[in-house]
Write a protein that holds these residues in place. Structure first.
Motif, short mmCIF file in Angstrom:
data_model
loop_
_atom_site.label_atom_id
_atom_site.label_comp_id
_atom_site.label_asym_id
_atom_site.label_seq_id
_atom_site.Cartn_x
_atom_site.Cartn_y
_atom_site.Cartn_z
N ALA B 169 0.83 -1.21 0.00
CA ALA B 169 0.00 0.00 0.00
C ALA B 169 0.86 1.25 0.00
O ALA B 169 0.58 2.22 -0.70
N PHE B 170 1.93 1.20 0.76
CA PHE B 170 2.76 2.40 0.89
C PHE B 170 3.62 2.67 -0.34
O PHE B 170 3.86 3.82 -0.69
N VAL B 171 4.06 1.59 -0.97
CA VAL B 171 4.84 1.77 -2.20
C VAL B 171 3.96 2.40 -3.28
O VAL B 171 4.37 3.33 -3.99
N ILE B 172 2.71 1.92 -3.39
CA ILE B 172 1.78 2.50 -4.36
C ILE B 172 1.57 3.98 -4.06
O ILE B 172 1.67 4.84 -4.93
N LEU B 173 1.31 4.27 -2.79
CA LEU B 173 1.09 5.66 -2.37
C LEU B 173 2.29 6.53 -2.71
O LEU B 173 2.14 7.63 -3.27
N ALA B 174 3.48 6.02 -2.40
CA ALA B 174 4.70 6.81 -2.63
C ALA B 174 4.88 7.09 -4.11
O ALA B 174 5.27 8.18 -4.51
N THR B 175 4.54 6.11 -4.95
CA THR B 175 4.76 6.26 -6.39
C THR B 175 3.85 7.34 -6.98
O THR B 175 4.29 8.20 -7.72
N TYR B 176 2.55 7.29 -6.65
CA TYR B 176 1.71 8.31 -7.29
C TYR B 176 1.86 9.68 -6.66
O TYR B 176 1.67 10.68 -7.33
N THR B 177 2.23 9.74 -5.38
CA THR B 177 2.51 11.05 -4.79
C THR B 177 3.73 11.65 -5.48
O THR B 177 3.76 12.83 -5.80
N TYR B 178 4.72 10.81 -5.75
CA TYR B 178 5.93 11.27 -6.44
C TYR B 178 5.57 11.86 -7.80
O TYR B 178 6.01 12.94 -8.15
N SER B 179 4.71 11.15 -8.55
CA SER B 179 4.47 11.61 -9.91
C SER B 179 3.41 12.71 -9.99
O SER B 179 3.51 13.59 -10.83
N SER B 180 2.39 12.69 -9.12
CA SER B 180 1.30 13.66 -9.26
C SER B 180 1.32 14.80 -8.24
O SER B 180 0.60 15.78 -8.42
N GLY B 181 2.08 14.66 -7.17
CA GLY B 181 2.12 15.71 -6.16
C GLY B 181 0.79 15.85 -5.44
O GLY B 181 0.03 14.88 -5.30
N LEU B 182 0.46 17.07 -5.02
CA LEU B 182 -0.74 17.31 -4.22
C LEU B 182 -2.03 17.01 -4.98
O LEU B 182 -3.08 16.80 -4.38
N ARG B 183 -1.96 16.98 -6.32
CA ARG B 183 -3.17 16.66 -7.08
C ARG B 183 -3.68 15.26 -6.75
O ARG B 183 -4.89 15.02 -6.82
N ALA B 184 -2.78 14.32 -6.42
CA ALA B 184 -3.20 12.95 -6.15
C ALA B 184 -4.10 12.87 -4.91
O ALA B 184 -5.24 12.42 -5.01
N PRO B 185 -3.63 13.32 -3.73
CA PRO B 185 -4.53 13.26 -2.57
C PRO B 185 -5.77 14.13 -2.75
O PRO B 185 -6.84 13.78 -2.23
N ALA B 186 -5.67 15.24 -3.48
CA ALA B 186 -6.85 16.10 -3.66
C ALA B 186 -7.94 15.35 -4.42
O ALA B 186 -9.12 15.42 -4.08
N LEU B 187 -7.52 14.61 -5.45
CA LEU B 187 -8.51 13.86 -6.24
C LEU B 187 -9.03 12.65 -5.45
O LEU B 187 -10.22 12.36 -5.44
N ILE B 188 -8.12 11.94 -4.79
CA ILE B 188 -8.52 10.75 -4.04
C ILE B 188 -9.42 11.13 -2.86
O ILE B 188 -10.30 10.36 -2.45
N ALA B 189 -9.21 12.35 -2.33
CA ALA B 189 -10.00 12.78 -1.17
C ALA B 189 -11.50 12.75 -1.47
O ALA B 189 -12.30 12.47 -0.57
#
Lengths: 65, 503
Positions: B169-189
């Motif tokens: 779970a954490f590797v997946i999280l780290a990868t998309y945070t790396y590539s998308s930045g704050l847009r990733a959690p904003a969309l997932i939220a």
């Protein structure tokens, strides 16, 4: 920032602090409401009340951007 | 009941987890900027999030997975005292309404990304900037680790044991945070918050029907708490209302937590990423909807008591309640909500900490001529390091250690309050005074907490009067007092001391 007259409605925002931080106001069980002891419904009621108070201040600010 | 693999629940869980993973990567293209290789874009989503995106992002970021697990667990364990999270998350918003728009304007005008930037811009002191930035990073690390604790609670309930699911779970999280930045959690939220609302509303509507309404739940929980208090021989004060000894701790924890909440890098990141002061003000009106949810969620602790659940740990109360009373598919859904609820804050926290590292350390001490693209690259790598650190923390150190550090983290971050906030309103304070206040509050607060066995509360005696307060508040009072005294001394010795003009 430019000076402008202080808006007294800002004082409304102090009410939630008084109402919630002075615990003796609500630290008892009666009267109940829908099965909730007073302690719980009183605090839950402050959620919409705070929201409305904040909204009143928001409306009074106008456009401050 | 637990620790047996439930195929339906796991399938639903994996489906939602996969869905948000795809969203995390797609987010890089969402509201696409000309380039993501700029710290404003990677680290703040371009400072363009409107009212609704900000509502979902801050809501998803502030009400974390750990909250969903830990608040009902505390209520299950001790009763009324566990509800301090409710006044805390109410009184935080008038503060946000009044102060955060001012902070946002300063940040927007000067292109600040972090609290460290704000403090340096105001006082021109690298030392004070470093103190605020280091405190932010230090306080955030254990907070990320705690999100893993929340996630681990649902993995365990699903029967997925060991560290492998957590690492994946954490590797997946780290990868998309790396590539998308704050847009990733904003969309997932968006997905996370809607799922959490559905799960909690279902629980607070369906479960009381099984118990015959809230009245019987409170009655049964009251009896159970009285038994707990009696069994402890009066050591634990547990009940439906606060014991007299709990009144001051309750109020001081509420106000201390409220003042600390928006000093954390992850909440400030949500504020800075919004599109304007009006967006933040509207959110201060709308965000309490989450607080209502949290208040109802806390009652799951009482439902756990009323259902006489047999738990190996208090943190299991929410997962076991769902498993006991809901069908498998809904259990999978609710657990996915909690796990995704851990990803959003963990992503924003790592971004907030990474922005601090890039802007307030790397830029000044390693590479002063760095470009905004370089800043973004440093922040991206720092975000990986922060998450790896949190993961190692949870795998190799006892969970209690993360809990203890998180508690100290709240105390620490609260000590940055004067440096970050006072300068927005007054030019009176000078950097050395605020630094002295911060250092005293930090060291004294930690010393008190550690000498009490890392407890959040400390008993003060004034003659015959004994008052127990949240340590963070005691330390903040000392912090402000020291800052005022040192400032008076500085002014006495150098009345013409140069002050940077207010921005």
């Amino acid at each position: 920032m430019e000076k402008r007259a202080f808006n007294p409605l800002w004082f409304l925002l102090l009410l939630p602090y008084i109402g919630l931080l002075w615990v003796p106001f609500y630290n008892f069980a009666q009267p109940e409401f829908l099965g909730f002891p007073f302690f719980y419904w009183y605090q839950l009621a402050w959620v919409p009340v705070t929201s409305v108070l904040t909204y009143i201040v928001l409306r009074s600010l106008g456009d401050d951007e | 009941m637990t620790n047996k693999l439930d195929v339906v629940a796991i399938s639903v869980f994996v489906f939602f987890f996969a869905l948000v993973t795809v969203m995390g990567f797609v987010a890089a293209k969402w509201r696409r900027p000309e380039t993501l290789a700029h710290i404003d874009e990677w680290g703040l989503g371009g400072r363009q999030f409107g009212t609704w995106i900000t509502w979902f992002l801050i809501g998803g970021d502030f009400y974390t997975a750990y909250t969903v697990i830990a608040v009902p667990a505390l209520v299950y364990a001790v009763g009324a005292y566990g509800f301090f999270a409710l006044p805390y998350t109410i009184i935080v918003y008038p503060f946000v309404f009044a102060v955060m728009p001012v902070l946002w304007k300063v940040a927007k005008k000067n292109n600040y990304v972090t609290a460290g930037d704000v403090v340096y811009g105001r006082y021109g002191s690298r030392t004070l900037e470093a103190a605020v930035a280091a405190t932010g990073v230090l306080a955030t690390m254990p907070y990320i680790a705690l999100q893993l604790v929340g996630m681990a609670a649902v993995f365990k309930a699903l029967g997925l044991t060991g560290e492998v699911p957590l690492v994946i779970a954490f590797v997946i999280l780290a990868t998309y945070t790396y590539s998308s930045g704050l847009r990733a959690p904003a969309l997932i939220a968006f997905v996370k918050d809607i799922m959490i609302y559905i799960a909690v509303i279902a629980a607070v509507v369906v479960l009381p029907m099984k118990f015959g309404g809230y009245g019987p739940i409170f009655a049964a929980a009251g009896e159970e708490l009285a038994k707990k208090a009696a069994a402890s021989g009066g050591k634990i004060a547990a009940g439906l209302t606060l014991a007299p000894s709990q009144v001051f701790p309750y109020a001081s924890l509420a106000i201390g937590s409220a003042l600390a909440a928006f000093m954390y890098p992850h909440t400030l990141t949500g504020v800075f990423a919004s599109s304007g002061a009006a967006t933040i003000r509207k959110n201060a009106v709308l965000l309490p909807a989450y607080t209502l949810l949290l208040g109802l969620l806390a009652l799951l602790g009482y439902m756990g008591l009323a259902a006489h659940l047999k738990l190996s740990s208090n943190n299991d109360v929410v997962p076991v309640l769902f498993q006991t009373f809901f069908p498998s598919w809904f259990v999978g859904f609710a657990f996915a909500a909690v796990a995704i609820g851990a990803l959003v804050p963990a992503a924003v926290m790592s971004i907030g900490a990474a922005n601090l590292f890039s802007r307030n350390f790397w830029k000044h001490y390693v590479h002063p001529e760095i470009t905004p693209a370089g800043e973004a690259q440093v922040a991206k790598i720092a975000s990986l390091a922060v998450k790896a650190g949190a993961l190692l923390f949870i795998i190799f150190l006892p969970t209690q250690f993360a809990l203890d550090l998180q508690l100290l983290g709240g105390l620490w971050i609260l000590q940055t309050f004067p440096a970050v906030v006072f300068g927005l309103y007054t030019g009176w304070f000078r950097a050395p005074a605020l630094l002295a206040g911060w250092a005293t509050g930090f060291v004294m607060g930690s010393a008190i907490a550690i000498s009490d066995g890392i407890k959040p509360l400390h008993a003060l005696s004034f003659g015959d009067t004994h008052v127990t307060l949240y340590v963070g508040i005691i330390a903040l009072a000392v912090n402000v007092a020291v800052a005022v005294i040192v400032n008076l001394v500085l002014i006495a010795f150098a009345p013409q001391g140069r002050m940077k003009a207010a921005e």
